[in-house]
Enzyme design. Structure first.
Site, PDB file in Angstrom:
ATOM      1  N   ALA A 272       0.860  -1.189   0.000  1.00 14.60           N
ATOM      2  CA  ALA A 272       0.000   0.000   0.000  1.00 14.60           C
ATOM      3  C   ALA A 272       0.895   1.238   0.000  1.00 14.60           C
ATOM      4  O   ALA A 272       2.029   1.196   0.497  1.00 14.60           O
ATOM      5  CB  ALA A 272      -0.881  -0.008   1.249  1.00 14.60           C
TER       6      ALA A 272
ATOM      7  N   GLY B  71       0.789  -5.073   0.890  1.00 14.52           N
ATOM      8  CA  GLY B  71      -0.299  -5.255  -0.069  1.00 14.52           C
ATOM      9  C   GLY B  71       0.165  -5.884  -1.383  1.00 14.52           C
ATOM     10  O   GLY B  71      -0.621  -6.534  -2.067  1.00 14.52           O
TER      11      GLY B  71
ATOM     12  N   GLU C 193       0.190  -9.450  -0.683  1.00  6.17           N
ATOM     13  CA  GLU C 193      -1.217  -9.871  -0.525  1.00  6.17           C
ATOM     14  C   GLU C 193      -1.898 -10.024  -1.888  1.00  6.17           C
ATOM     15  O   GLU C 193      -2.738 -10.908  -2.075  1.00  6.17           O
ATOM     16  CB  GLU C 193      -1.954  -8.865   0.367  1.00  6.17           C
TER      17      GLU C 193
ATOM     18  N   GLU D  80       4.114  -4.899   7.735  1.00  5.30           N
ATOM     19  CA  GLU D  80       3.208  -3.925   8.345  1.00  5.30           C
ATOM     20  C   GLU D  80       3.518  -3.688   9.818  1.00  5.30           C
ATOM     21  O   GLU D  80       3.365  -2.582  10.329  1.00  5.30           O
ATOM     22  CB  GLU D  80       1.747  -4.386   8.185  1.00  5.30           C
TER      23      GLU D  80
HETATM   24  N1  CO8 Z   1       4.488   3.388  -0.381  1.00  3.49           N
HETATM   25  C1  CO8 Z   1       4.878   4.572  -0.885  1.00  3.49           C
HETATM   26  N2  CO8 Z   1       6.104   4.795  -1.417  1.00  3.49           N
HETATM   27  C2  CO8 Z   1       6.985   3.779  -1.415  1.00  3.49           C
HETATM   28  C3  CO8 Z   1       6.650   2.513  -0.891  1.00  3.49           C
HETATM   29  C4  CO8 Z   1       5.335   2.330  -0.361  1.00  3.49           C
HETATM   30  N3  CO8 Z   1       4.891   1.154   0.094  1.00  3.49           N
HETATM   31  N4  CO8 Z   1       7.724   1.706  -1.004  1.00  3.49           N
HETATM   32  C5  CO8 Z   1       8.677   2.420  -1.588  1.00  3.49           C
HETATM   33  N5  CO8 Z   1       8.250   3.679  -1.835  1.00  3.49           N
HETATM   34  C6  CO8 Z   1       8.966   4.789  -2.445  1.00  3.49           C
HETATM   35  C7  CO8 Z   1      10.016   5.358  -1.506  1.00  3.49           C
HETATM   36  O1  CO8 Z   1       9.426   6.276  -0.613  1.00  3.49           O
HETATM   37  C8  CO8 Z   1      10.964   5.986  -2.497  1.00  3.49           C
HETATM   38  O2  CO8 Z   1      10.424   7.216  -2.924  1.00  3.49           O
HETATM   39  P1  CO8 Z   1      11.308   8.577  -2.867  1.00  3.49           P
HETATM   40  O3  CO8 Z   1      12.428   8.294  -3.828  1.00  3.49           O
HETATM   41  O4  CO8 Z   1      10.342   9.620  -3.309  1.00  3.49           O
HETATM   42  O5  CO8 Z   1      11.775   8.705  -1.460  1.00  3.49           O
HETATM   43  C9  CO8 Z   1      10.946   5.040  -3.682  1.00  3.49           C
HETATM   44  O6  CO8 Z   1       9.738   4.295  -3.554  1.00  3.49           O
HETATM   45  C10 CO8 Z   1      12.099   4.072  -3.698  1.00  3.49           C
HETATM   46  O7  CO8 Z   1      12.126   3.409  -2.448  1.00  3.49           O
HETATM   47  P2  CO8 Z   1      13.460   3.233  -1.590  1.00  3.49           P
HETATM   48  O8  CO8 Z   1      14.395   4.372  -1.818  1.00  3.49           O
HETATM   49  O9  CO8 Z   1      13.057   2.938  -0.193  1.00  3.49           O
HETATM   50  O10 CO8 Z   1      14.084   1.923  -2.297  1.00  3.49           O
HETATM   51  P3  CO8 Z   1      15.054   0.841  -1.635  1.00  3.49           P
HETATM   52  O11 CO8 Z   1      15.480  -0.030  -2.759  1.00  3.49           O
HETATM   53  O12 CO8 Z   1      16.093   1.490  -0.805  1.00  3.49           O
HETATM   54  O13 CO8 Z   1      14.126   0.001  -0.627  1.00  3.49           O
HETATM   55  C11 CO8 Z   1      12.143  -1.232  -0.013  1.00  3.49           C
HETATM   56  C12 CO8 Z   1      13.112  -0.812  -1.143  1.00  3.49           C
HETATM   57  C13 CO8 Z   1      12.891  -2.181   0.945  1.00  3.49           C
HETATM   58  C14 CO8 Z   1      11.007  -1.992  -0.689  1.00  3.49           C
HETATM   59  C15 CO8 Z   1      11.629   0.012   0.743  1.00  3.49           C
HETATM   60  O14 CO8 Z   1      11.195   0.970  -0.191  1.00  3.49           O
HETATM   61  C16 CO8 Z   1      10.498  -0.271   1.686  1.00  3.49           C
HETATM   62  O15 CO8 Z   1      10.714  -0.787   2.765  1.00  3.49           O
HETATM   63  N6  CO8 Z   1       9.253   0.080   1.272  1.00  3.49           N
HETATM   64  C17 CO8 Z   1       8.077  -0.088   2.101  1.00  3.49           C
HETATM   65  C18 CO8 Z   1       7.605  -1.525   2.084  1.00  3.49           C
HETATM   66  C19 CO8 Z   1       6.432  -1.678   3.028  1.00  3.49           C
HETATM   67  O16 CO8 Z   1       6.535  -1.440   4.214  1.00  3.49           O
HETATM   68  N7  CO8 Z   1       5.300  -2.127   2.461  1.00  3.49           N
HETATM   69  C20 CO8 Z   1       4.080  -2.330   3.258  1.00  3.49           C
HETATM   70  C21 CO8 Z   1       3.221  -1.117   3.168  1.00  3.49           C
HETATM   71  S1  CO8 Z   1       1.832  -1.214   4.279  1.00  3.49           S
HETATM   72  C22 CO8 Z   1       0.731  -2.208   3.477  1.00  3.49           C
HETATM   73  O17 CO8 Z   1       0.943  -2.676   2.387  1.00  3.49           O
HETATM   74  C23 CO8 Z   1      -0.548  -2.437   4.265  1.00  3.49           C
HETATM   75  C24 CO8 Z   1      -1.696  -2.903   3.393  1.00  3.49           C
HETATM   76  C25 CO8 Z   1      -3.005  -2.969   4.138  1.00  3.49           C
HETATM   77  C26 CO8 Z   1      -3.346  -1.660   4.832  1.00  3.49           C
HETATM   78  C27 CO8 Z   1      -4.783  -1.300   4.716  1.00  3.49           C
HETATM   79  C28 CO8 Z   1      -4.956  -0.020   3.938  1.00  3.49           C
HETATM   80  C29 CO8 Z   1      -6.273   0.647   4.024  1.00  3.49           C
END
Ligand code: CO8
Length: 256
Positions: A62, A107, A110, A130
């Site tokens: 997400a 997500g 998922e 999460e």
């Molecule tokens: N959402 C928004 N932006 C994201 C996300 C995300 N999930 N993941 C990565 N990005 C963005 C980063 O912010 C970054 O943007 P910017 O350059 O503008 O800062 C860009 O993508 C590149 O990311 P990174 O620089 O972090 O890239 P890395 O290669 O260093 O790291 C990772 C990759 C390990 C995947 C890292 O980006 C990360 O940990 N991302 C988050 C992963 C995460 O926690 N996902 C779970 C999200 S919560 C969820 O899915 C809950 C679903 C159900 C909730 C119910 C909703 C109503």
């Protein structure tokens, strides 16, 4: 453009293309995903393949930035919208495969769990992180992951939020197989080709029978199996398949 739906070799290919956010799913994208998934049954395809654009991410989950400062009811509606979108994948009569070509987190994983099959490139990384955000999965992960890998492994992934690599994912049954990696799309289409050569009615009935197995006690599931296998027997394809065996020739299924 953040979603593209095309066809290739009789397979619908849905690509998530939001590479600046590692293909993360914002709410607009989830609405569009639902709309596109509704068109898949009318496309005349034999399978659905979902993948991420680029070579870094399948889908990073997400959109975390969009989750900030929301009211509880809006958040609940958001979770339900994501669940409904992914249920559309799970409920398709045709087989579906997630081609996990990089990160599949939250997500994103998922969404892959809602598919019939998961294939991963060797460098893929998966997890439900999460808990690290003070959250728990909300798009079906707490329900579909334990059904796939068992309660203990699912709880471990959900409560630690730890990342699983492709080799471990294959070992625990999270992915069906790890691809060689040099031509993942071709490999995934070949994987689907091993089933799309059969009749659609039998494929749909098999999918339905197995998905019911997870919801029902065995004695009730066996009744469902008896009903659905009898239904399969009544199809023209079954008559053709049985006749082809006896006549020592290749069957020619017509999806009837
Ligand atoms: N959402 C928004 N932006 C994201 C996300 C995300 N999930 N993941 C990565 N990005 C963005 C980063 O912010 C970054 O943007 P910017 O350059 O503008 O800062 C860009 O993508 C590149 O990311 P990174 O620089 O972090 O890239 P890395 O290669 O260093 O790291 C990772 C990759 C390990 C995947 C890292 O980006 C990360 O940990 N991302 C988050 C992963 C995460 O926690 N996902 C779970 C999200 S919560 C969820 O899915 C809950 C679903 C159900 C909730 C119910 C909703 C109503």
């Amino acid at each position: 453009m953040s979603l593209a739906l095309t066809t290739r070799d009789g397979v619908a290919v849905l690509t998530i293309d939001r590479q600046d956010a590692l293909n993360a799913l914002n709410f607009g994208l989830i609405a569009e995903l639902s709309r596109l998934l509704d068109t898949v049954p009318g496309m005349g395809v034999r399978a659905l393949l979902i993948t991420g654009a680029g070579d870094k991410a399948f889908c990073a989950g997400a959109d975390i930035k969009e989750l900030m400062d929301r009211g509880l009811m809006a958040q609940r509606r958001g979770a339900e919208a994501g669940q409904r979108a992914f249920a559309r994948i799970a409920d398709l009569e045709i087989p579906s495969v997630a081609l996990i070509n990089g990160y599949a987190f939250g997500g994103g994983l998922e969404m892959a769990l809602a598919c019939s099959f998961r294939l991963a490139v060797p460098t893929a990384k998966m997890g439900l992180p999460e808990i690290k955000l003070g959250l728990i999965p909300g798009y079906g992960g707490t329900q579909r992951l334990p059904r796939l890998v068992g309660e203990g492994r699912a709880l471990e992934m959900i409560m630690t939020g730890r990342t699983v690599d492709a080799a471990e994912a294959e070992r625990i049954g999270l992915v069906n197989r790890v691809l060689a990696g040099d031509a993942p799309m071709a490999e995934a289409l070949a994987f689907l080709g091993e089933m799309t050569c059969y009749g659609l009615p039998a494929l749909a009935l098999a999918k339905q029978a197995v998905s019911r197995a997870l919801d029902l006690p065995v004695h009730e599931g066996l009744k469902v199996e008896a009903d659905l296998s009898t239904l399969a027997y009544r199809t023209e394809d079954a008559a053709e398949g049985l006749a082809a065996f006896v006549e020592k020739r290749k069957p020619s299924f017509r999806d009837r």
